[in-house]
Design a protein around this motif. Sequence first.
Motif, PDB file in Angstrom:
ATOM      1  N   SER A 125       0.836  -1.211   0.000  1.00  0.00           N
ATOM      2  CA  SER A 125       0.000   0.000   0.000  1.00  0.00           C
ATOM      3  C   SER A 125       0.865   1.254   0.000  1.00  0.00           C
ATOM      4  O   SER A 125       0.542   2.250  -0.666  1.00  0.00           O
ATOM      5  CB  SER A 125      -0.919  -0.001   1.227  1.00  0.00           C
ATOM      6  OG  SER A 125      -1.807  -1.099   1.182  1.00  0.00           O
ATOM      7  N   THR A 128       2.202   1.666  -3.481  1.00  0.00           N
ATOM      8  CA  THR A 128       1.119   2.096  -4.364  1.00  0.00           C
ATOM      9  C   THR A 128       0.742   3.545  -4.105  1.00  0.00           C
ATOM     10  O   THR A 128       0.568   4.332  -5.042  1.00  0.00           O
ATOM     11  CB  THR A 128      -0.114   1.199  -4.159  1.00  0.00           C
ATOM     12  OG1 THR A 128       0.260  -0.163  -4.353  1.00  0.00           O
ATOM     13  CG2 THR A 128      -1.220   1.568  -5.137  1.00  0.00           C
ATOM     14  N   TYR A 129       0.645   3.902  -2.819  1.00  0.00           N
ATOM     15  CA  TYR A 129       0.292   5.279  -2.478  1.00  0.00           C
ATOM     16  C   TYR A 129       1.380   6.244  -2.939  1.00  0.00           C
ATOM     17  O   TYR A 129       1.078   7.327  -3.442  1.00  0.00           O
ATOM     18  CB  TYR A 129       0.079   5.402  -0.975  1.00  0.00           C
ATOM     19  CG  TYR A 129      -0.254   6.813  -0.541  1.00  0.00           C
ATOM     20  CD1 TYR A 129      -1.539   7.326  -0.709  1.00  0.00           C
ATOM     21  CD2 TYR A 129       0.722   7.626   0.025  1.00  0.00           C
ATOM     22  CE1 TYR A 129      -1.846   8.615  -0.315  1.00  0.00           C
ATOM     23  CE2 TYR A 129       0.418   8.927   0.421  1.00  0.00           C
ATOM     24  CZ  TYR A 129      -0.869   9.415   0.249  1.00  0.00           C
ATOM     25  OH  TYR A 129      -1.156  10.694   0.626  1.00  0.00           O
ATOM     26  N   THR A 132       1.123   6.533  -6.625  1.00  0.00           N
ATOM     27  CA  THR A 132      -0.104   7.266  -6.941  1.00  0.00           C
ATOM     28  C   THR A 132       0.074   8.746  -6.653  1.00  0.00           C
ATOM     29  O   THR A 132      -0.392   9.613  -7.406  1.00  0.00           O
ATOM     30  CB  THR A 132      -1.288   6.708  -6.130  1.00  0.00           C
ATOM     31  OG1 THR A 132      -1.431   5.319  -6.406  1.00  0.00           O
ATOM     32  CG2 THR A 132      -2.572   7.437  -6.471  1.00  0.00           C
TER      33      THR A 132
END
Length: 239
Positions: A125, A128-129, A132
């Motif tokens: 996460s 990914t964060y 992103t």
Amino acid sequence: MDPLSVSASILAVIGAATTLAKVIRNVKDAPFELVEIADSVEALKKTLKEVHQFHLTGHALSEGVAFHVQRSEQKLLELSLYINKHDLTRDGVRASLTLIRHQDKLRIYRQQLGEVRNDLSLSLSAVTYGQTGRIELDMQQLVLGGDRALEHQREMMAALGQQTTQLDFLAAKAEEMKIAQLQMAQVLAAARQAATIARPVLHTAQSESLVRLSHSVDIAEAASPPENTRRSSDTAIPI
């Protein structure tokens, strides 16, 4: 680490988790402790698949994610060796009685599998964060760049509009000057034509004046006595 090596390593751990969960599921009348272990293994396998799918899309894995993948492999290997060593996948009552002596250890393994899965999921996460966030930042920069380009385009259009207005004004003035020149040319042409018509009339008037002057001279000469007559009258006769 080479991307192909990372992908192969993740697939190997997924394969180990699949095999272990299948062995446990195949136990006839498996006790609750083994069922929970199988559920934890399959949950970890699901997270490992998410990591692999994320890596296949071209994203680089962080060192934290790689570390927890290795932890998953190590923990699955330890659990598999423990189950095989104590023959915990045998069918029947004896296996159930055997499992009673290993309940605490199996509970610890299940807890450790859950911790490894949570750590791996959190690391994924975070990656990914972070990516992103970079994508959002790139999008914001792109939007800002687009706004600047649009503003620049608007300024250029406004400047072009001003230039067009000035050109229209100059064109109108040029048209007015052209009309004025045509009017001036017409006036000059009319003046020339008028001068041409007036010149013969002037000559005629001058001729008539000369004729009248000549006629007046003739009348005056006719009215005057001859010169000899004037001299005789001027000689006085003595008395």
